[in-house]
Structures are given as structure tokens and as C-alpha cells.
Design a protein around this motif. Structure first.
Motif, PDB file in Angstrom:
ATOM      1  N   PRO A   4       0.794  -1.232   0.000  1.00 17.73           N
ATOM      2  CA  PRO A   4       0.000   0.000   0.000  1.00 17.73           C
ATOM      3  C   PRO A   4       0.827   1.283   0.000  1.00 17.73           C
ATOM      4  N   TRP A   5       2.003   1.257   0.628  1.00 22.60           N
ATOM      5  CA  TRP A   5       2.824   2.468   0.698  1.00 22.60           C
ATOM      6  C   TRP A   5       3.591   2.743  -0.604  1.00 22.60           C
ATOM      7  N   LEU A   6       3.502   1.839  -1.581  1.00 20.33           N
ATOM      8  CA  LEU A   6       4.198   2.039  -2.857  1.00 20.33           C
ATOM      9  C   LEU A   6       3.274   2.534  -3.969  1.00 20.33           C
ATOM     10  N   LYS A   7       2.005   2.731  -3.661  1.00 20.98           N
ATOM     11  CA  LYS A   7       1.035   3.076  -4.710  1.00 20.98           C
ATOM     12  C   LYS A   7       1.366   4.406  -5.399  1.00 20.98           C
ATOM     13  N   ASP A   8       1.832   5.401  -4.631  1.00 22.88           N
ATOM     14  CA  ASP A   8       2.174   6.700  -5.238  1.00 22.88           C
ATOM     15  C   ASP A   8       3.340   6.553  -6.226  1.00 22.88           C
ATOM     16  N   ILE A   9       4.337   5.766  -5.845  1.00 22.02           N
ATOM     17  CA  ILE A   9       5.494   5.546  -6.726  1.00 22.02           C
ATOM     18  C   ILE A   9       5.054   4.810  -7.991  1.00 22.02           C
ATOM     19  N   GLU A  10       4.193   3.806  -7.827  1.00 18.29           N
ATOM     20  CA  GLU A  10       3.687   3.074  -8.990  1.00 18.29           C
ATOM     21  C   GLU A  10       2.953   4.009  -9.942  1.00 18.29           C
ATOM     22  N   GLN A  11       2.180   4.932  -9.379  1.00 21.96           N
ATOM     23  CA  GLN A  11       1.432   5.873 -10.207  1.00 21.96           C
ATOM     24  C   GLN A  11       2.376   6.784 -10.985  1.00 21.96           C
ATOM     25  N   GLN A  12       3.439   7.255 -10.328  1.00 26.70           N
ATOM     26  CA  GLN A  12       4.432   8.115 -10.993  1.00 26.70           C
ATOM     27  C   GLN A  12       5.110   7.370 -12.144  1.00 26.70           C
ATOM     28  N   LEU A  13       5.459   6.113 -11.904  1.00 23.29           N
ATOM     29  CA  LEU A  13       6.114   5.312 -12.939  1.00 23.29           C
ATOM     30  C   LEU A  13       5.157   5.047 -14.106  1.00 23.29           C
ATOM     31  N   SER A  14       3.897   4.774 -13.787  1.00 16.69           N
ATOM     32  CA  SER A  14       2.890   4.535 -14.832  1.00 16.69           C
ATOM     33  C   SER A  14       2.710   5.767 -15.708  1.00 16.69           C
ATOM     34  N   THR A  15       2.692   6.934 -15.058  1.00 15.94           N
ATOM     35  CA  THR A  15       2.511   8.190 -15.782  1.00 15.94           C
ATOM     36  C   THR A  15       3.675   8.444 -16.735  1.00 15.94           C
ATOM     37  N   SER A  16       4.908   8.256 -16.240  1.00 14.26           N
ATOM     38  CA  SER A  16       6.082   8.508 -17.088  1.00 14.26           C
ATOM     39  C   SER A  16       6.145   7.496 -18.238  1.00 14.26           C
ATOM     40  N   PHE A  17       5.736   6.261 -17.975  1.00 16.87           N
ATOM     41  CA  PHE A  17       5.758   5.239 -19.024  1.00 16.87           C
ATOM     42  C   PHE A  17       4.720   5.556 -20.105  1.00 16.87           C
ATOM     43  N   ALA A  18       3.514   5.955 -19.662  1.00 13.91           N
ATOM     44  CA  ALA A  18       2.439   6.279 -20.613  1.00 13.91           C
ATOM     45  C   ALA A  18       2.801   7.494 -21.466  1.00 13.91           C
ATOM     46  N   ALA A  19       3.587   8.419 -20.870  1.00 11.21           N
ATOM     47  CA  ALA A  19       3.958   9.642 -21.579  1.00 11.21           C
ATOM     48  C   ALA A  19       5.221   9.466 -22.438  1.00 11.21           C
TER      49      ALA A  19
END
Length: 295
Positions: A4-19
Motif C-alpha cells: 500500500p505504501w508504494l502506490k504513489d510511486i507506482e502511479q508516478q512510474l505509470s505516468t512517465s511510461f504512458a507519456a
């Protein structure tokens, strides 16, 4: 597994990958027990997955099945043998990266504890980082980025992995049904370390270390303490942390600051000797520490 404490990091990585901004060299830094290894394994599997959802692998495709079996030909884990990662290990990485992908997609290399690279190994990795190939990714983890050359750091995208939401970590630990030890809060920011102790049936040993730390000044027989540390040398750091916390409490309660500094110095010397001196007489070192603290 997603913590649960890694969700923000996962979101940041997903955003950079999608972009389309996902860097070919990713460095994940953080202390032991925060989930770096799980994060890079998940990220590697997502990079190899044929239909990922952000940085979550689908778990169903051929690539995911190969990863689950531990046989994906386009994923390479650098295993540390001994105390360091040598230049031959990194040359193997370069060789792996230079060949075509077997699954016609990405190729991923994971190097855990990359700060353990020798100077020659770091120089060899630098060449791979400086001349990136398309669809090739290096995922690095470290607990000590200060030991990495600036040239490596400057060519990686760095992510600091930590437990920013301590409440989520506490709730996660509560689900493991761990006894509420008096020292547990000291490790809320390293929840996976507590889980590892539980799985290794070491929680009672850690609790014994805490009791020794609170009673060290009065103790004379340190054989049980020596046995615990001899079984797992990593617990020296935990024992020293417990004593340091005791000293801080005594400082707040009125201990003279000079005495506090001298005690911390004696503790630092004990830790350095315990971790760096081969063949150390541990019972004698503990007796000396207890004597210094009694003074």
C-alpha cells in the motif's frame, strides 16, 4: 505483490511510461525493508508483459507465464556472489543487452544492491548507460547511493523508495498478526524487515536484543546475547539501534550531554568493530561496551 505504501510511486512510474518518458536506467534507492526488490520485479514483469496495465503485468500472457516460471529469456538478474559485483558480472549484462529479444519486445536487467559494484564494474556499466539501445532497461536498487560514482547517478532516473504513509504500513503489519512489541514502532518504516523476522522466527530474538539493550548496564552474562548475534550478524545493527534509543531517552531525562556523546562514541566503535574486524572477540567487545556505558 503491491504494497500500500508504494502506490504513489507506482502511479508516478505509470505516468512517465504512458507519456513516453520512461528512462532506460532506473535507480531505486531506500533502506532495507521498504519493498524495492518487489517493486523492481513487478516493474520488470510489466515491461516484459504483452498487455500491461501501467506498471502492473497482466499475469496471463506468455511473457507473464514465463516470468512466473522464472524462465523468461529476456529478463536477467545479476546475482551477487560474495561481497561485491565484479566487472565480469557487468560484462555479462552488456552481452545480454546486445542480443535480440527472444519475445520480440523489451529486455530487462535487474541489479540489486548496485552500490556493491567494484570500480571496474561501475565503469563497465557506465558504457551501457551512456549508449542505451531501444527497448532495453536497467533496473537498479541500492541502500547506499553515496557509494555509487556520480557518473552512474547522473545517468539514471532516481526514485527514493520509502514508507511515506506510516499508517498504511502499520495496518499492513497488523494483518500479519504480530505481537505489539515495545520496539515495533522503530521499524514502521521498514515493514518488510519485520515480516522477514516473522518468517524466519526471529521476532523473539529481536525482543531479547531489546531487553538486553535496556539492561546492558546491569548485565554480566552476555552469552545469550552473543549467541543471537552470532546466528545473524545483521542483528548487530538492530542491537545498536536499541541502545542508541535508550541513550536518547536518558538524554531527554537529564543525562549530561558530554556523557551522552561519550556513550554514543563507545557504541559507534562497538558497531564498527563488530562489522569490520574479522575474528572479533564478541563477548569481550560487549563487555567493554557495557563497562563504557556503566561509567
Amino acid at each position: 505483490m503491491t504494497y500500500p505504501w508504494l502506490k504513489d510511486i507506482e502511479q508516478q512510474l505509470s505516468t512517465s511510461f504512458a507519456a513516453g518518458r520512461f528512462h532506460h536506467g532506473q535507480l531505486f534507492n531506500g533502506q532495507q525493508g521498504v519493498g524495492k526488490s518487489a517493486l523492481v520485479e513487478q516493474l520488470a514483469n510489466a515491461l516484459l508483459c504483452q498487455q500491461p496495465n501501467g506498471v502492473q503485468p497482466c499475469g496471463q500472457c506468455k511473457s507473464c507465464q514465463l516470468n512466473q516460471a522464472g524462465t523468461h529469456p529476456d529478463k536477467f538478474n545479476v546475482a551477487i556472489e560474495g561481497q561485491s559485483i565484479g566487472v565480469d558480472d557487468i560484462r555479462t549484462v552488456s552481452h545480454f543487452m546486445s542480443h535480440s529479444a527472444a519475445q520480440n519486445g523489451n529486455k530487462v536487467v535487474i541489479i540489486k544492491d548496485c552500490h556493491k559494484m567494484t570500480t571496474a564494474a561501475a565503469n563497465a556499466l557506465l558504457k551501457t548507460l551512456e549508449e542505451p539501445s531501444p527497448e532495453r532497461f536497467l533496473l537498479l536498487t541500492s541502500t547506499a547511493t553515496t557509494q555509487l560514482p556520480a557518473t552512474i547517478l547522473s545517468r539514471c532516473s532516481r526514485t527514493d523508495v520509502q514508507v511515506s504513509d506510516q499508517m498504511s504500513a502499520q495496518q499492513w503489519l497488523a494483518s500479519l498478526q504480530i505481537i505489539d512489541y515495545p520496539w515495533l514502532s522503530l521499524f514502521y518504516k521498514q515493514p518488510l524487515l519485520i515480516q522477514a523476522w516473522q518468517e524466519a522466527e526471529q521476532l523473539e530474538s529481536v525482543d531479547q536484543l531489546y531487553k538486553f539493550a535496556t539492561e546492558l548496564k546491569q548485565g554480566h552474562n552476555f552469552s545469550a546475547l552473543v549467541d543471537i548475534i552470532n546466528k545473524d550478524s545483521e542483528l548487530v545493527r538492530v542491537f545498536c539501534l536499541f541502545i542508541s534509543e535508550q541513550l536518547k531517552q536518558q538524554l531527554v531525562s537529564g543525562m549530561d550531554f558530554d556523557t551522552y556523546q561519550q556513550s554514543q562514541q563507545a557504541l559507534t566503535e562497538f558497531y564498527q568493530n563488530s562489522t569490520q574486524v574479522l575474528g572479533l572477540n564478541l563477548p569481550l567487545a560487549i563487555s567493554r561496551l557495557a563497562y563504557s556505558l556503566r561509567k
